[in-house]
Structure formats: structure tokens, C-alpha cells
Design an enzyme around this catalytic site. Sequence first.
Site, PDB file in Angstrom:
ATOM      1  N   SER A 133      -5.137   2.590 -12.258  1.00  0.00           N
ATOM      2  CA  SER A 133      -6.459   3.172 -12.299  1.00  0.00           C
ATOM      3  C   SER A 133      -6.609   4.257 -11.245  1.00  0.00           C
ATOM      4  CB  SER A 133      -7.526   2.092 -12.138  1.00  0.00           C
ATOM      5  OG  SER A 133      -8.786   2.604 -12.490  1.00  0.00           O
ATOM      6  N   ASP A 174      -0.079   5.408  -3.909  1.00  0.00           N
ATOM      7  CA  ASP A 174       0.759   6.378  -4.619  1.00  0.00           C
ATOM      8  C   ASP A 174      -0.023   6.948  -5.791  1.00  0.00           C
ATOM      9  OD1 ASP A 174       2.756   5.564  -2.923  1.00  0.00           O
ATOM     10  OD2 ASP A 174       4.145   4.921  -4.486  1.00  0.00           O
ATOM     11  N   HIS A 190      -4.140   0.638   0.156  1.00  0.00           N
ATOM     12  CA  HIS A 190      -4.105   0.406   1.593  1.00  0.00           C
ATOM     13  C   HIS A 190      -5.240   1.161   2.306  1.00  0.00           C
ATOM     14  CE1 HIS A 190       0.021  -1.503   1.805  1.00  0.00           C
ATOM     15  NE2 HIS A 190      -0.044  -1.080   0.545  1.00  0.00           N
TER      16      HIS A 190
END
Length: 285
Positions: free
Chosen positions: A246, A88, A145
Amino acid sequence: MSLAKFFALIQYPIPHHLLSRLVGCLAETRVAWLKNALIRAFIKVFKVDMGEAAEPDPTAYATFNDFFTRELKPDARPLGEGLLCPADGNLSQFGPVEADKLLQAKGHHFSMIDLLGGDAEAAKRYSGGSYANVYLSPKDYHRVHMPLAGTLTEMVYVPGRLFSVNAATTDHVPNLFARNERLVCHFDTEHGPMAVVLVGAMIVAAIETVWAGQVTPLSGQVQRIRFDQPIHLERGAEMGRFKLGSTVVLAFGGKVDFDAALAPKTKVSMGQSLGGVPDPGPEFV
């Protein structure tokens, strides 16, 4: 002088690592009233949607870091077609790797060789390929992911500073992603080589991977780590996480046909399609 430039400049003398480690200790506290107060304040300030979390009760997390790296419900992030977004956040920049350069922000480029810890041979694998930078803001889901299925060939720890990686800093600190502490993960895929670079930042207490656990903080010099057994991860599988937020930099040996609807600073979600899979070229077929 703009406020954004001032914010970037005042970071230079700050003891990045000391501040980050102190925040890391606070984020690991198990004092119930303190960690609950931190979590509730964070949810309120950043408007975190706990309805997506596998555990929606903020007080159920043992530490602030457990909350920050919370798991989502199984159906919260369906996987799209082609190349997947790893996290995200905001797709800050993306495009072709040209003459070893990747775009950080308008007027600022950084070197692929520098990003990969000075490894010129590894950088050659991505010459003429594509890249994408995804910035994870504080409210975002902070697990990373796999954009494609791949087999890990090497993990490289690169020491560095811990500048913030928000928009104000990326616009004003040159070579930012290639000067911050980072973890470079090289994968072989059916579509050519792929690097997933987890970039540290100010108050990022640690970076973890699913195969090695917590890796940073380390110190000293570049450290290259190989593994006795092949580590294969499927497309969409979790590969790592940030303890506080980050940026992820992706690099592909092949050219990616990015979705035409995407633009710099577009809001993206983990599992969203970024475009077609990389075209690895005839040398990888």
C-alpha cells in the site's frame, strides 16, 4: 480512454473489502504446497531479492503473509542522516502542506482534514508543514519504520474503500488516500508533531502495528484509540507493516528541507535520508 484510466474506473463497482478478505484468507493458508507455490510464483513475477531477507529460504515461511512481511538482514538498510524514509518504495509526491491540501498526483489534491478522519484540530498542527507519500510496490520490503524518534499520542482507524494505490489509480481517482481505509498514528517528536498514515488498498488483507498487533480490518465509523502507557519508538524502529502492499503518507508540523536530488516517483529505500529534520518553528521550541 487510456488503459490506466480504464483500470481506475473498473475499480468503482468491485466489492473491495470482500475481495481483499478472500485474498487475505489465501495469504494465511498453511497448506504447504499451496503457500510454497504462491511464494515462488510471487518471487519470480516480481523479481524479489531474497538475498536481503533474514530468512532467504522461501519454503521456511509458515504462510504467504509471513513471507510478504519478511524481516531483512540487520545490515540491509543502514540509516542515513536527518529525516528517514519509512519504507521501501517510490516517493510519489512530497512538499509543503498548503491550505490544508497535499498533492496526490498531477491535477489531484486531497485534504489533510479528510486524511485524518475529519479531525480539523489535528489538521491544524500540520498546516504550513510538510508531507511525503511513499508507495510500496509488491516486491518491496513491507515493514514501516519511524522517520524520527517519537511518542505515540493517538491511533485513529478511519474506514473507507480499498482502491488500488498504484500510479494508474492515483492519477485518476480523486481524493484517493483520504477515501481508502487507513490507520492514522500521531506522534510527538523533538521536531514537532508527526503523523504516519498507513493507507489500505485493494487486496491489503490487514495493517499491523508493533504496539497493537493487527488493527484492520475494522468497520463502521472512525475509532480513536489512546493508550494507558506512553509508547515511544526510536528513529528507524519498526512501527507497523502491511499484509500486502500500500502507501504511507507522512505529515510534519514543521517544514522539511527535502534532499535536492529527490523528485516525484523517485525510488527510495527504508532508512534513506529524505532531507533535514523538520523545522518546528518557535512555537514548538
